[in-house]
Write an enzyme that holds these catalytic residues in place. Structure first.
Site, PDB file in Angstrom:
ATOM      1  N   CYS A  26       0.868  -1.173   0.000  1.00  0.00           N
ATOM      2  CA  CYS A  26       0.000   0.000   0.000  1.00  0.00           C
ATOM      3  C   CYS A  26       0.907   1.225   0.000  1.00  0.00           C
ATOM      4  CB  CYS A  26      -0.957  -0.014   1.188  1.00  0.00           C
ATOM      5  SG  CYS A  26      -0.143  -0.122   2.802  1.00  0.00           S
ATOM      6  N   HIS A 545      28.925  -9.345  14.829  1.00  0.00           N
ATOM      7  CA  HIS A 545      28.035 -10.293  14.146  1.00  0.00           C
ATOM      8  C   HIS A 545      28.819 -11.577  13.878  1.00  0.00           C
ATOM      9  CE1 HIS A 545      25.346 -12.027  11.126  1.00  0.00           C
ATOM     10  NE2 HIS A 545      24.449 -11.121  11.443  1.00  0.00           N
TER      11      HIS A 545
END
Length: 623
Positions: A26, A545
């Site tokens: 949308c 990480h």
């Protein structure tokens, strides 16, 4: 974050292409229909730079992006087959599809109407502008210029059944071209002439109740749904050698008469009944009805259930030529704008001020999700003030009996779609909503986050004994793991190697123990245990990480030793992991160490030592 990189990360974190049944968007959200929700990594999805928030509801996973959503949507289409009409669609297993009836209905409505809203808004603005031009006497309806522009503004509404046939066929996974042919038959000139003439019409002696189908909504949607059922039945019983001819033949021959005789008249009657029902409710007390609609609208938007009203809006416009409820919902947008402006003016936090300012500009043109999720809803009080103010504005809009002649996000650019009876009242209502929200938020206030000093300010406060003493201008980042030090560009992951997340270095670990590279506190952890974020006392924001794509291990082989908010000292154990097992599972164990706010530093200097032990300095940050 780069659009292509963001699209790839989103697709990966929702479980990959094979975990997505359908994808639409949308104005501000990607709307995924997920096959297996357990494969979605929502925490990391929300943490992506470029993702405002993630909302689960109405049978969808809604990833709120903001103004960039069309670009991200196209980028996902470019790297996957999700937007390919010829791609065989995947279905959601019954045991995993726990969406409620309302959720499935909203998913259906959003899938059918979302692709049309942009064009519908544009046509509505043009239609409203032409009405203003006529009212001002600048043009007459007989002029050829007006006739051409009116055709451009009205064609979408006239041929709406054909456009809905396309989106409905995609949603129901049936033949698009047969669906469009059925819709075309409903508005075919000779069929419309039969309606206009008013003479009895029969089909093989059976009576046909003729209706006007131009601009209708419900008949074609029901017709395409029923057609999809017949198509699957026919394809199971017709040999594949003649299926491509006989199935469309039977569908056309059956569905056009059936629609004209039953589905069409019933659908039109239902449309008129729904429109009449809401007009009746509205007429009882338009002031209260509009006030409630305006106050509730942004709450409905948060949960994505506002789509249930979109069908009503479009149906009202197609049946009556205008929608009171659509106009009533609009002051809520301007109320959020007022609250955002108040936050921008009042906050002392530079980051929040910048976010509120950019969201305020977007909200003036109808895009409220970035401001709602990023500012007013988080601060709570501004959101409540905006809801109250929207009610005031909605009451004025209801009193003026304002209405919308088309769909479109309420904003400065789409004001012409509200032109007509009550237009001045509509403008006044939106101004009141904006102004009262602004004033209420300034008066009530909110819990302003403590202003975050820049890294230089933090360092200066810690190291300057007097105003004239020069501060220490560096921050040392130690190796969190013992191992081989390599540049980020050598990491086999575009997100890290491109520097999109930030600058830094990587380590090929010799051991499965991660230690804090700085003094500071734990800013973030992840359920999967594969990564950790640290904010140093000197202002550096560091991401460690462990491995590439190790989030897919879902925590296996990782043991977090700290939690969010913990104060840590340099050299303190943060995380352990089983290095050998991760390698056996086929994952690259290279560990990026990234300063995510590296733009705040003048220079990042990395040691040229090929190997470092944990605790040894590897990178210096210079202001």
């Amino acid at each position: 974050m780069n659009t292509e990189v963001l699209a790839g990360n989103i697709l990966k974190l929702v479980g990959g292409e094979n975990n997505v049944a359908t994808l639409v968007h949308c104005a501000t959200r990607l709307r995924f229909k997920i096959i297996d929700n357990s494969k979605v990594n929502q925490p990391e999805l929300e943490a992506l730079d470029g993702v405002i928030t993630v909302v689960k509801g109405s049978g969808q996973l809604q990833v709120v992006i903001g103004n960039r959503v069309p670009d991200v949507f196209r980028a996902i289409g470019a790297i996957s087959g999700l937007l390919d009409d010829n791609k065989s669609k995947q279905t959601v297993p019954e045991q995993k599809n726990s969406a409620s009836l309302l959720g499935r209905l909203i998913d259906l409505v959003s899938g059918i109407f979302t692709p049309l809203l942009g064009a519908m808004a544009a046509a509505g603005v043009l239609k409203g502008a032409l009405a203003i031009v006529l009212a001002a006497g600048w043009m007459t309806s007989a002029e050829t210029t007006y006739i051409i522009l009116h055709a451009a503004s009205d064609s979408l509404f006239y041929f709406l059944p054909m456009l809905l046939a396309i989106t409905s066929a995609r949603k129901f996974e049936t033949n698009i071209f047969v669906a469009v042919s059925i819709a075309g038959a409903l508005i075919y000139p000779s069929i419309q002439q039969l309606f206009t003439a008013g003479n009895p019409v029969t089909f093989f002696g059976l009576p046909v109740m003729m209706m006007k189908y131009t601009g209708t909504v419900i008949p074609i949607i029901f017709s395409v749904w029923l057609m999809s059922i017949f198509e699957r039945f026919l394809n199971r019983h017709i040999h594949e050698s003649v299926r491509n001819i006989l199935t469309p033949f039977f569908l056309l021959t059956l569905m056009v008469p059936l629609t004209l005789m039953t589905i069409g008249p019933v659908g039109v009657s239902v449309s008129e009944a729904v429109a009449s029902l809401f007009v009746t409710i509205y007429s009882v007390n338009p002031i209260i009805a509009s006030a409630l609609m305006a106050a509730a609208w942004q709450v409905l938007v948060i949960f994505g259930v506002h789509w249930g009203f979109v069908t009503v809006f479009i149906n009202d416009i197609s049946v009556m030529g205008h929608s009171y409820l659509k106009a009533a919902s609009s002051p809520s947008v301007f109320a959020q704008s007022g609250a955002l402006l108040a936050v921008m003016l009042r906050t002392k936090d530079k980051k929040l001020k910048a976010l509120a300012g950019s969201s305020f500009i977007a909200s003036l043109f109808g895009i409220t999700e970035p401001g709602v999720y990023g500012v007013t809803l988080k601060l709570k009080k501004p959101f409540i003030c905006a809801v109250i103010a929207a009610g005031f504005g909605g009451a004025i809009v209801g009193y003026a009996k304002s209405s919308a002649i088309s769909m479109g996000m309420p904003g400065l650019l789409t004001l012409p779609i509200f032109y007509g009876e009550g237009f001045i009242g509509f403008i006044i209502g939106c101004i009141v909503a904006f102004a009262s929200s602004l004033v209420l938020t300034l008066l009530v206030g909110f819990d302003d986050p403590a202003p975050q000093p820049t890294p230089g300010e933090k360092r200066s406060a810690e190291t300057t004994a007097a105003a004239n003493v020069a501060p220490v201008v560096d921050e040392q980042i130690a190796a969190p793991i013992s191992g081989q030090v390599i540049p980020l560009t050598a990491v086999d992951d575009k997100v890290f190697s491109s520097g999109t997340v930030g600058q830094g270095f990587a380590i090929v670990p010799d051991e499965g123990r991660v230690y804090s590279p700085v003094d500071g506190h734990i800013a973030s952890t992840f359920e999967s245990g594969h990564a950790i974020g640290i904010s140093s006392t000197g202002g550096a924001e560091i991401l460690i990480h462990v491995g590439i794509n190790t989030v897919q291990l879902e925590g296996q082989y990782f043991q977090m030793q700290v939690k969010e908010g913990d104060v840590v000292q340099k050299g303190q154990l943060l995380l352990t992991f089983d290095l050998d097992e991760i390698k056996k599972a086929g994952y690259d164990t290279v560990t990026p160490v990234i300063v995510t706010n590296s733009e705040a530093w003048r220079e990042l200097s990395i040691s040229d030592k090929p190997h470092s032990r944990s605790g040894e300095p590897v990178m210096a940050l210079l202001l």
